[in-house]
Design a protein around this motif. Structure first.
Motif, mmCIF file in Angstrom:
data_model
loop_
_atom_site.group_PDB
_atom_site.id
_atom_site.type_symbol
_atom_site.label_atom_id
_atom_site.label_comp_id
_atom_site.label_asym_id
_atom_site.label_seq_id
_atom_site.Cartn_x
_atom_site.Cartn_y
_atom_site.Cartn_z
ATOM 1 N N SER A 37 34.592 87.037 24.537
ATOM 2 C CA SER A 37 35.643 87.361 25.517
ATOM 3 C C SER A 37 36.346 88.665 25.185
ATOM 4 O O SER A 37 36.902 89.324 26.069
ATOM 5 C CB SER A 37 36.669 86.223 25.585
ATOM 6 O OG SER A 37 36.064 85.029 26.038
ATOM 7 N N SER A 38 36.343 89.060 23.907
ATOM 8 C CA SER A 38 36.999 90.309 23.522
ATOM 9 C C SER A 38 36.319 91.518 24.163
ATOM 10 O O SER A 38 36.970 92.540 24.412
ATOM 11 C CB SER A 38 37.017 90.457 21.994
ATOM 12 O OG SER A 38 37.806 89.453 21.411
ATOM 13 N N LEU A 39 35.001 91.418 24.430
ATOM 14 C CA LEU A 39 34.318 92.525 25.117
ATOM 15 C C LEU A 39 34.886 92.716 26.524
ATOM 16 O O LEU A 39 35.090 93.843 26.992
ATOM 17 C CB LEU A 39 32.820 92.232 25.183
ATOM 18 C CG LEU A 39 32.042 92.306 23.862
ATOM 19 C CD1 LEU A 39 30.634 91.804 24.067
ATOM 20 C CD2 LEU A 39 32.034 93.733 23.322
ATOM 21 N N LEU A 40 35.146 91.585 27.219
ATOM 22 C CA LEU A 40 35.711 91.679 28.571
ATOM 23 C C LEU A 40 37.127 92.241 28.523
ATOM 24 O O LEU A 40 37.509 93.082 29.347
ATOM 25 C CB LEU A 40 35.720 90.300 29.224
ATOM 26 C CG LEU A 40 34.365 89.588 29.300
ATOM 27 C CD1 LEU A 40 34.522 88.220 29.928
ATOM 28 C CD2 LEU A 40 33.367 90.426 30.086
ATOM 29 N N GLU A 41 37.936 91.747 27.555
ATOM 30 C CA GLU A 41 39.305 92.241 27.430
ATOM 31 C C GLU A 41 39.318 93.747 27.182
ATOM 32 O O GLU A 41 40.213 94.457 27.663
ATOM 33 C CB GLU A 41 40.025 91.517 26.289
ATOM 34 C CG GLU A 41 40.317 90.051 26.579
ATOM 35 C CD GLU A 41 41.072 89.387 25.457
ATOM 36 O OE1 GLU A 41 41.570 90.112 24.567
ATOM 37 O OE2 GLU A 41 41.156 88.153 25.463
ATOM 38 N N ALA A 42 38.331 94.246 26.440
ATOM 39 C CA ALA A 42 38.259 95.687 26.191
ATOM 40 C C ALA A 42 38.052 96.452 27.503
ATOM 41 O O ALA A 42 38.655 97.512 27.718
ATOM 42 C CB ALA A 42 37.138 95.987 25.203
ATOM 43 N N CYS A 43 37.198 95.916 28.417
ATOM 44 C CA CYS A 43 36.980 96.586 29.707
ATOM 45 C C CYS A 43 38.259 96.594 30.540
ATOM 46 O O CYS A 43 38.641 97.619 31.119
ATOM 47 C CB CYS A 43 35.866 95.874 30.467
ATOM 48 S SG CYS A 43 34.239 95.935 29.656
ATOM 49 N N PHE A 44 38.954 95.427 30.595
ATOM 50 C CA PHE A 44 40.198 95.364 31.363
ATOM 51 C C PHE A 44 41.244 96.299 30.768
ATOM 52 O O PHE A 44 41.988 96.975 31.486
ATOM 53 C CB PHE A 44 40.738 93.929 31.376
ATOM 54 C CG PHE A 44 39.782 92.923 31.964
ATOM 55 C CD1 PHE A 44 38.859 93.302 32.939
ATOM 56 C CD2 PHE A 44 39.788 91.606 31.544
ATOM 57 C CE1 PHE A 44 37.986 92.376 33.474
ATOM 58 C CE2 PHE A 44 38.912 90.685 32.082
ATOM 59 C CZ PHE A 44 38.002 91.062 33.046
ATOM 60 N N PHE A 45 41.316 96.315 29.417
ATOM 61 C CA PHE A 45 42.299 97.166 28.743
ATOM 62 C C PHE A 45 42.019 98.639 29.024
ATOM 63 O O PHE A 45 42.952 99.430 29.237
ATOM 64 C CB PHE A 45 42.268 96.896 27.243
ATOM 65 C CG PHE A 45 43.120 97.834 26.427
ATOM 66 C CD1 PHE A 45 44.497 97.824 26.535
ATOM 67 C CD2 PHE A 45 42.540 98.754 25.562
ATOM 68 C CE1 PHE A 45 45.284 98.694 25.803
ATOM 69 C CE2 PHE A 45 43.316 99.623 24.832
ATOM 70 C CZ PHE A 45 44.694 99.592 24.958
ATOM 71 N N ALA A 46 40.743 99.025 29.024
ATOM 72 C CA ALA A 46 40.407 100.426 29.308
ATOM 73 C C ALA A 46 40.898 100.827 30.695
ATOM 74 O O ALA A 46 41.440 101.921 30.887
ATOM 75 C CB ALA A 46 38.904 100.634 29.186
ATOM 76 N N LEU A 47 40.760 99.936 31.683
ATOM 77 C CA LEU A 47 41.156 100.271 33.048
ATOM 78 C C LEU A 47 42.667 100.315 33.225
ATOM 79 O O LEU A 47 43.216 101.257 33.809
ATOM 80 C CB LEU A 47 40.562 99.246 34.032
ATOM 81 C CG LEU A 47 39.049 99.322 34.274
ATOM 82 C CD1 LEU A 47 38.596 98.134 35.086
ATOM 83 C CD2 LEU A 47 38.672 100.625 34.954
ATOM 84 N N TYR A 48 43.363 99.284 32.729
ATOM 85 C CA TYR A 48 44.785 99.127 33.056
ATOM 86 C C TYR A 48 45.720 99.140 31.844
ATOM 87 O O TYR A 48 46.928 98.966 32.016
ATOM 88 C CB TYR A 48 44.990 97.811 33.821
ATOM 89 C CG TYR A 48 44.333 97.794 35.173
ATOM 90 C CD1 TYR A 48 44.928 98.410 36.266
ATOM 91 C CD2 TYR A 48 43.110 97.156 35.364
ATOM 92 C CE1 TYR A 48 44.325 98.388 37.520
ATOM 93 C CE2 TYR A 48 42.499 97.131 36.619
ATOM 94 C CZ TYR A 48 43.103 97.754 37.695
ATOM 95 O OH TYR A 48 42.520 97.735 38.912
ATOM 96 N N GLY A 49 45.203 99.318 30.636
ATOM 97 C CA GLY A 49 46.081 99.350 29.473
ATOM 98 C C GLY A 49 46.672 97.975 29.171
ATOM 99 O O GLY A 49 46.079 96.935 29.473
ATOM 100 N N ALA A 50 47.869 97.974 28.597
ATOM 101 C CA ALA A 50 48.506 96.734 28.159
ATOM 102 C C ALA A 50 48.804 95.793 29.311
ATOM 103 O O ALA A 50 48.984 94.588 29.102
ATOM 104 C CB ALA A 50 49.795 97.047 27.390
#
Length: 891
Positions: A37-50
């Motif tokens: 799941s951390s891979l997905l969180e990295a994609c979301f974080f890249a797009l929208y940050g915190a």
């Protein structure tokens, strides 16, 4: 929109990873907790940050690292984009150190600007994107298991309608706040109007005119009285000059009187001094004769021939030098005595200290000896306990001889049996459902037969397959009842095996605990035995050290006695030298007395000569004073004739009258008039202040009236806004319901096209009803566990399509991400999940990412990504099944 590549450095459990994502279905496979799941969180974080994280920036950076970097490459609308975010954590709090978005045009920098650009580009903020694209782990059954109101809130939130309710509540709160302020302003307006009416009733302008007239009259009176007071001052000043002139004459007369008295006093004082000087001359003569006799006696004692100052000084110098020598000798002896005495004291202290240390060591040795005895007694008891535990352990191990598994494999055995129990329970539930359906079909056929007509078409039912197959259905019901009994018996047998497996797991835990206790007690026995041996060695060492300290103490006491004897000898020598020093001191005192007597005689002779000269000078001064005294007596007679006492008294009376009037004017008359004037002026000021306040109140009344009017208008606007948000939410919900029902039926039919379900109905409150092909309505809760999970996945996929496509028309779809979708699916329904995924591809979803630890989904993947975690470093690594290179994290 499609994710193409993500690169991580020190992000959560990844030290260094680089993953390429293609179109189609990508399965990210790995054990629970491996970091999928951390891979997905990295994609979301890249797009929208915190904004897209459930955690804070502090938890993004890998423990022990100072910076984390995430890079994402994605495609959208036929264009390529690249985002890089770097987070720095220096200890206090994490901050964004770099955020750059490379676009087909100019680059965008800064976390806020990048997030805004992405939201505009994708037409979704962070919450909308995640809710649309991401079906979270463990949330598959939430929509069915929720209450109607909870389901309504959840779907509204997913469809972004919760924001409208939030806006409606904000408008309601704003309306309440505006009305609260409006009520306050109305109260202020009413109070202001009351105060204006009160002030207008006082006739303030007439009162002001009366007070100003009174003030002017008082000012005129004050001016007249002040002029009269000035006249009194002039009178006072005139008679003050008369009295000052008389005072000057009196002062000159008094000065003459003082001079006469002073001359008389000085003449008498000088005569007294001459008499005292005569008496002092007689005393000095007698003193000189007595000092001469004393001088002769001292000469005899010293052995000098005459009172020669030089000879006496030489003799005195010799004696003082001898005194200094004797004092140095005494000081040397005193120092020797102090040193020897101090050395003796130190030696005694050292002896005491060594004896105390020796006693302490002997006491410590005795305590250790007692401790050793106690430890040896406990060791005997501990060895007996170990023997008992070993017997118990052996008995427990023997209990495993007849067990269905070996010692150490109880947990695996229990897990296997638990799986069997679950299978038997599922089989029994399936049999129950089949039996229920068969009984319902039998009852329906028997009812049709009893009526003789078909309730749907009104035709005779003779020859109908529903009626002719009644016997077959009865046989089927009997077979299913027998099968259910068999399934129930198999389930009970499996549950009995599970109870036995639970007992074996518990017994295995007891054996491991007992073995651990035996080993721990053996280690404690060995440690205590080593401690006893060490303590015995310590006891011997302490006693040897005590003997050494006692010997050293005896030696120091002997040396101390010798030092004390040397100190006593030095003190005796000091007494002898002191005797000689006293003798020399007496001779010095005699010489000093002789010198003083000679000096006294010389001083007396000089004083006698000076007194004789002073008596002659005093006689001459007195003669001169007597002549001046006669002159002053003549001047006093002339001044006495010029002074007139009657004129002085009249001047005093006139001056006193003027002063009394001035005092009356200053203390009573003028203060009273000025007070009345000031009081009137204050009242005038108060009236003017009231008039100013009245003008302010009128102006305030106009302002408050305008404010009340504005607030009334604003209250109406907020009420209209509140109603508008409520109406808009209801309208959008109905439009969403219609579109969502259509999409849900389309998706559900693809999955269940060959099953017994016909359609799904969704009402305005998101209540869901499933209709079988025979027209019977079912609640979603009546579906089997696997069917409920697939139903929910279909609903989430329909919501995804609604969010991505919109209500009015199509829009670019983000990737569809399913996180652990098989949690609630049994093995028989995983194939249905594969069909659902395939159906989403058919409706145009370009990229689907499935995160799962289930092996059955691997075959459905176009691309397989394997995630593993190193248990020693706690770092995750990703590999692609078809790639030659394996991308792993750095150590």
């Amino acid at each position: 929109m499609r994710f193409e590549r993500v690169r991580l450095e020190n992000f959560k459990c990844y030290a260094d990873a680089d993953l390429t994502l293609g179109p189609g279905v990508t399965v990210i496979h790995g054990l629970n907790g491996s970091g999928k799941s951390s891979l997905l969180e990295a994609c979301f974080f890249a797009l929208y940050g915190a904004k897209a994280l459930d955690t804070t920036l502090d938890e993004v950076v890998t423990i022990g690292a100072e910076e984390a970097t995430v890079e994402l490459w994605f495609a959208h609308g036929g264009e390529e984009y690249h985002i890089e975010r770097r987070v720095r954590n220096t200890g206090e709090r994490a901050t964004t150190a770099k955020c750059v978005l490379e676009t087909p045009g100019d680059p965008v920098e800064g976390a806020r600007d990048v997030r805004g650009y992405v939201a505009d580009l994708l037409r979704m903020d962070a919450g909308a994107f995640v809710n649309c694209a991401y079906v979270r782990q463990g949330e598959v059954n939430k929509l069915i298991n929720a209450s109607p109101s909870q389901r309504q809130d959840m779907i509204d939130d997913l469809l972004q309608l919760g924001t409208l309710e939030e806006y409606r509540e904000r408008a309601s709160n704003a309306r309440i706040g505006v009305n609260r302020v409006l009520d306050g302003k109305r109260e202020l307006l009413d109070d202001t109007v009351s105060r204006i009416e009160e002030k207008e009733g006082k006739d303030l302008h007439a009162t002001l005119n009366e007070l100003e007239t009174e003030r002017n009259e008082l000012a005129e009176k004050i001016e007249a009285k002040e002029e009269k007071r000035k006249q009194a001052e002039r009178t006072r000043d005139h008679y003050e000059g008369v009295l000052e002139e008389a005072a000057e004459k009196r002062e000159r007369l008094e000065e003459v009187e003082e001079r006469i008295e002073s001359l008389q006093s000085k003449i008498a004082e000088t005569e007294r001094e001459r008499d005292q000087q005569r008496e002092r001359l007689s005393t000095l003569r007698e003193a000189i004769e007595a000092k001469a006799d004393e001088r002769d006696d001292l000469l005899a004692e010293t052995g000098l021939d005459a009172a020669d100052p030089d000879a006496a000084a030489d003799r005195l110098a010799d004696l003082r030098e001898r005194t200094d020598d004797l004092r140095d000798r005494i000081e040397d002896l005193r120092l020797t005595a102090q040193e020897e005495s101090g050395r003796a004291d130190r030696l005694v202290d050292e002896a005491d200290e060594r004896e105390e240390r020796a006693a302490s060591k002997r006491e410590e040795a005795a305590d250790l000896e007692s401790t050793v005895e106690d430890t040896e007694e406990r060791l005997v008891e501990e060895r007996e306990r170990v023997a008992d535990l070993e017997s118990t352990l052996e008995a427990k191990r023997e209990a495993f001889e007849d067990a269905p598994c070996e010692l150490g494999a109880a947990s695996d055995h229990r897990e296997s049996v638990a799986e069997t129990v679950s299978e038997r329970q599922q089989a029994e539930a399936t049999r129950k459902t089949e039996l229920k359906n068969a009984r319902e079909s039998l009852e329906e056929a028997e009812r049709l037969k009893a009526e003789g007509k078909c309730p749907e078409c009104g035709q005779a039912v003779e020859g109908s397959p529903h009626v002719e197959a009644i016997e077959e259905r009865r046989e089927a019901v009997a077979d299913l009842e027998a099968a259910l009994d068999d399934a129930r018996e198999e389930r009970e047998t499996a549950e009995a095996r599970l109870e036995r497996a639970d007992e074996l797991v518990e017994l295995e835990g007891e054996i491991e605990q007992a073995a651990s206790d035996v080993e721990a007690r053996r280690e404690r026995i060995a440690e205590r035995e080593a401690t006893v041996e060490s303590q015995r060695e310590r006891i011997a060492t302490l006693r040897e050290e005590a003997e050494t300290l006692e010997t050293a103490a005896a030696e120091r006491r002997e040396t101390a006695e010798e030092a004390e004897a040397a100190a006593a000898e030095a003190r005796a020598a000091i007494g002898e030298v002191n005797g000689e020093r006293m003798s020399v001191k007496e001779r010095v005192e005699t010489l000093e007395s002789l010198r003083k007597v000679v000096d006294d005689i010389a001083d007396h002779e000089a004083e006698r000569e000076r007194l004789r000269e002073d008596r002659a000078k005093a006689d001459e001064v007195n003669e001169e004073r007597r002549e001046r005294l006669g002159e002053q007596r003549e001047r006093r007679e002339r001044l006495a004739e010029e002074f007139d006492e009657t004129t002085v008294e009249e001047a005093r009376a006139n001056k006193r009258g003027a002063e009394e009037y001035i005092e009356y004017a200053d203390e009573e008359l003028l203060p009273k008039l000025r007070g009345r004037h000031d009081e009137t002026q204050s009242r005038i000021g108060a009236i003017r202040n009231e008039l100013d306040a009245l003008a302010d109140l009128r102006e305030r009344r106009e302002e408050l009236a305008a404010t009340v009017e504005r607030l009334e208008s604003l209250s109406e606007e907020t009420e209209e806004l509140q109603a508008m948000y409520a109406d808009l939410r209801a309208e959008l919900r109905q439009r969403n319901v219609r579109k969502l029902e259509a999409l849900l039926n389309e998706t559900f039919s693809l999955v269940y096209q060959n099953d017994s379900y016909a359609r799904i109905q969704l009402d305005g409150d998101y209540a869901l009803t499933v209709y079988q092909k025979d027209g019977e309505a079912l609640e979603p809760e009546q579906l089997s566990g696997g069917e409920r999970a697939l139903f929910n996945l279909s609903l989430r996929c329909a919501i995804y399509r609604l969010l991505a496509e919109g209500i009015e028309g199509a829009a670019p779809m983000p990737p569809l991400i399913l996180d652990e979708p098989t949690v609630f699916l049994d093995s028989g329904h995983v194939s249905k999940l594969v069909e659902l995924i395939e159906s989403m591809r058919q409706v145009g979803v370009e990229q689907i990412v499935v995160v799962s630890h289930d092996e059955e989904l691997v075959g459905a993947a176009d691309d397989l990504v394997q995630v593993e975690k190193d248990p020693t470093t706690n770092r995750s690594a990703v590999t692609r099944s078809e790639a030659a290179a394996v991308l792993t994290n750095a150590d």
